[in-house]
Design an enzyme around this catalytic site. Sequence first.
Site, PDB file in Angstrom:
ATOM      1  N   ASN A 102       0.844  -1.194   0.000  1.00  0.00           N
ATOM      2  CA  ASN A 102       0.000   0.000   0.000  1.00  0.00           C
ATOM      3  C   ASN A 102       0.884   1.250   0.000  1.00  0.00           C
ATOM      4  O   ASN A 102       0.527   2.279  -0.542  1.00  0.00           O
ATOM      5  CB  ASN A 102      -0.896   0.001   1.244  1.00  0.00           C
ATOM      6  CG  ASN A 102      -1.654   1.306   1.376  1.00  0.00           C
ATOM      7  OD1 ASN A 102      -2.515   1.611   0.563  1.00  0.00           O
ATOM      8  ND2 ASN A 102      -1.290   2.112   2.361  1.00  0.00           N
ATOM      9  N   HIS A 103       2.042   1.092   0.642  1.00  0.00           N
ATOM     10  CA  HIS A 103       2.933   2.234   0.830  1.00  0.00           C
ATOM     11  C   HIS A 103       4.374   1.745   0.860  1.00  0.00           C
ATOM     12  O   HIS A 103       4.613   0.534   0.906  1.00  0.00           O
ATOM     13  CB  HIS A 103       2.600   2.924   2.164  1.00  0.00           C
ATOM     14  CG  HIS A 103       2.452   1.956   3.299  1.00  0.00           C
ATOM     15  ND1 HIS A 103       1.239   1.428   3.690  1.00  0.00           N
ATOM     16  CD2 HIS A 103       3.366   1.353   4.103  1.00  0.00           C
ATOM     17  CE1 HIS A 103       1.409   0.585   4.689  1.00  0.00           C
ATOM     18  NE2 HIS A 103       2.691   0.516   4.958  1.00  0.00           N
ATOM     19  N   ASP A 170       1.810   6.579   0.407  1.00  0.00           N
ATOM     20  CA  ASP A 170       1.069   5.562  -0.354  1.00  0.00           C
ATOM     21  C   ASP A 170       1.551   5.483  -1.792  1.00  0.00           C
ATOM     22  O   ASP A 170       1.795   6.514  -2.429  1.00  0.00           O
ATOM     23  CB  ASP A 170      -0.429   5.910  -0.377  1.00  0.00           C
ATOM     24  CG  ASP A 170      -1.164   5.306   0.803  1.00  0.00           C
ATOM     25  OD1 ASP A 170      -0.616   5.327   1.909  1.00  0.00           O
ATOM     26  OD2 ASP A 170      -2.300   4.806   0.599  1.00  0.00           O
ATOM     27  N   ASP A 200      -0.912  -6.887   3.201  1.00  0.00           N
ATOM     28  CA  ASP A 200      -1.205  -5.844   4.175  1.00  0.00           C
ATOM     29  C   ASP A 200      -2.181  -4.823   3.588  1.00  0.00           C
ATOM     30  O   ASP A 200      -2.056  -4.439   2.417  1.00  0.00           O
ATOM     31  CB  ASP A 200       0.125  -5.154   4.512  1.00  0.00           C
ATOM     32  CG  ASP A 200       0.014  -4.195   5.676  1.00  0.00           C
ATOM     33  OD1 ASP A 200      -0.387  -4.649   6.759  1.00  0.00           O
ATOM     34  OD2 ASP A 200       0.322  -2.999   5.499  1.00  0.00           O
ATOM     35  N   GLU A 207      -7.458   1.507  -3.348  1.00  0.00           N
ATOM     36  CA  GLU A 207      -8.148   2.799  -3.385  1.00  0.00           C
ATOM     37  C   GLU A 207      -7.522   3.735  -4.416  1.00  0.00           C
ATOM     38  O   GLU A 207      -6.306   3.940  -4.402  1.00  0.00           O
ATOM     39  CB  GLU A 207      -7.982   3.480  -2.027  1.00  0.00           C
ATOM     40  CG  GLU A 207      -9.230   3.526  -1.233  1.00  0.00           C
ATOM     41  CD  GLU A 207      -8.957   3.984   0.197  1.00  0.00           C
ATOM     42  OE1 GLU A 207      -9.833   3.786   1.016  1.00  0.00           O
ATOM     43  OE2 GLU A 207      -7.859   4.526   0.482  1.00  0.00           O
ATOM     44  N   GLU A 242      -5.445  -8.932   4.625  1.00  0.00           N
ATOM     45  CA  GLU A 242      -5.957  -8.159   5.738  1.00  0.00           C
ATOM     46  C   GLU A 242      -6.933  -7.143   5.151  1.00  0.00           C
ATOM     47  O   GLU A 242      -6.519  -6.229   4.433  1.00  0.00           O
ATOM     48  CB  GLU A 242      -4.811  -7.419   6.432  1.00  0.00           C
ATOM     49  CG  GLU A 242      -5.297  -6.615   7.608  1.00  0.00           C
ATOM     50  CD  GLU A 242      -4.399  -5.430   7.942  1.00  0.00           C
ATOM     51  OE1 GLU A 242      -4.392  -5.040   9.119  1.00  0.00           O
ATOM     52  OE2 GLU A 242      -3.722  -4.876   7.057  1.00  0.00           O
ATOM     53  N   ASP A 312      -1.155  -6.809  16.138  1.00  0.00           N
ATOM     54  CA  ASP A 312      -1.680  -5.462  16.376  1.00  0.00           C
ATOM     55  C   ASP A 312      -2.561  -5.482  17.624  1.00  0.00           C
ATOM     56  O   ASP A 312      -2.608  -6.482  18.341  1.00  0.00           O
ATOM     57  CB  ASP A 312      -2.480  -4.989  15.153  1.00  0.00           C
ATOM     58  CG  ASP A 312      -1.584  -4.775  13.937  1.00  0.00           C
ATOM     59  OD1 ASP A 312      -0.439  -4.312  14.116  1.00  0.00           O
ATOM     60  OD2 ASP A 312      -2.033  -5.069  12.816  1.00  0.00           O
TER      61      ASP A 312
HETATM   62  C1  NOJ Z   1      -1.490  -3.394   9.097  1.00  0.00           C
HETATM   63  C2  NOJ Z   1      -0.451  -4.090   9.893  1.00  0.00           C
HETATM   64  O1  NOJ Z   1      -1.026  -5.224  10.527  1.00  0.00           O
HETATM   65  C3  NOJ Z   1       0.097  -3.099  10.893  1.00  0.00           C
HETATM   66  O2  NOJ Z   1       0.967  -3.715  11.805  1.00  0.00           O
HETATM   67  C4  NOJ Z   1       0.789  -1.984  10.137  1.00  0.00           C
HETATM   68  O3  NOJ Z   1       1.187  -0.977  11.039  1.00  0.00           O
HETATM   69  C5  NOJ Z   1      -0.140  -1.353   9.100  1.00  0.00           C
HETATM   70  N1  NOJ Z   1      -0.868  -2.333   8.348  1.00  0.00           N
HETATM   71  C6  NOJ Z   1       0.634  -0.484   8.126  1.00  0.00           C
HETATM   72  O4  NOJ Z   1       1.400  -1.271   7.254  1.00  0.00           O
END
Ligand code: NOJ
Length: 548
Positions: A102-103, A170, A200, A207, A242, A312
């Site tokens: 994503n980034h 991003d 991820d 988007e 995710e 997380d």
């Molecule tokens: C989701 C990941 O599970 C998390 O640990 C991370 O900080 C963010 N994406 C950004 O990559």
Amino acid sequence: MSDRWYQKAVVYCLDIDTYADSNGDGIGDIRGLIGRLDYLARLGVTCLWLNPIHPSPDRDDGYDVADFYNVDPRFGTLGDFAELLHQADNLGIKVIIDLVVNHTSDQHPWFQSARSDPESPFREWYVWAESAPPDRHQGMVFPGEQGETWSFDRTAKLWYYHRFYKFQPDLNIKNPAVREEIKKICAFWLQLGVAGFRMDAVPFIIEETEPGHPNPPKNMEFLTELREHVQWRKGDSVLLAEANVEPEQLVGFFGDGGGSGNRIHMLFDFMLNGRLMLALARENPEAIIEALRETPKLPRGGQWATFLRNHDEVDLSRLTAEQRADVFAKFGPEPEMQLYGRGIRRRLAPMLGNDRKRLELAYALQFSLRGTPVLRYGEEIGMGDDLALEGRDAIRTPMQWSILPNAGFSTASKAELVRPVVDHGDFAYEKVNVTQQRLDRKSLLSWFERMIRTLREAPEVGAGSCTHVDVPVPPGVLVHRADDSTGTMLFVHNLGPDDGTVDLSSLYPEAESPNDVLADREYADLGKFREIEVAGYGYRWIRLRRYS
Ligand code: NOJ
């Protein structure tokens, strides 16, 4: 019976830097992990999910990548990684890696070039705005730690978009060159031998961001394209995404195998995760029954990935305010246990008061539900957390291997450790570690080994259908079943503290020679299968029939 490996997998998630340090520099590494593969094989793990392995300034635990085509030199070399894949394969363990596209890190050469030269081919790889976007204070993922989603870059003299932290610009998915690069990254790692990717932040990857449009369109087609690509390069590779979104949006991520093609194979079941937490907090299975009832039908080959804890916070944002308040009250009552106003930054053992009965119950429940179970390192021995560490780092302390200094994780001095080991209180490594539990047949670790082995003998669990069984039960008890062409397993889990009896007589005609294959203790013979007992916080996995 499913012939797809990921539908029968037991996934174990770990971060290389906190797992095992082989060279004494205080940071876990690939060779350290190779030395622990036998431990994982014995536990019954069939697939490892490695948190980001790439070179990174490490400001978001590696989720800020500076080079997608290498491993972080702190962990070893690409050669070590290839060796890991080989050794894991010898033990029947597949390896998937985090794909964080994503980034990038703001230190990635692409961003450095993009920001410093308007003519750079990488300028259009990121998302820019000439003036301050009016919606820049919306859509933050880490409220409290992140003030905005657009920041001004002094070098470029432009605003750039970052869904996550400021140092994670991003990538611009609208740019075909970016899409091609993502495919190339996947192909590179597949060629090296990984079995797939934990993708991820998928809802954000796709988007098509524009300044001033906080809800931009999503390019679902890219997921079809990516799936086609990885499948062509390696037929049985898997995408595990995710995507923490509303349930009605989830099905689109799987694709329908028809007009929209196939997309993601497996999605983490965040909805079930929140409801499991709620059910455990209320000691009432209603939320799980609701989740089972509302589960959308998945296309062929689609699969959920279940979890209790990940790397997380426990994300309670999809619960109602009242439900969330109940979970906070039970599992994270102090402000220091909470994060981002929506989650809990504790491991499961402390949340459950280090109560062995409730820990077994929680994991027996997770592993018996539909989907592929994912287990976070250290949960199998009931590790605790360190709330003195910042944010999500609380649950990212080194693996506790033994009573040796630094929990046997590293021979470095304490000051050199990547993070402190938990060395005080009920979860100190002297009390909670692999070596002691391996020697003790009654330990949590031994229980996990037994439970996982039982699961691996039951092909209908996880991959087959999973339904609530509506029979007379006391308030805290959940009865559900798993069915496929190989047979049927019945599960009785008591989320409440009181012993109870369950009337299973309506299932008697189906019970060929019922027996307990896993239970919290010895129960009387199932006999005629009428009223059966289940202890407070107890559980019984009962084989009803087996065809093959
Ligand atoms: C989701 C990941 O599970 C998390 O640990 C991370 O900080 C963010 N994406 C950004 O990559």
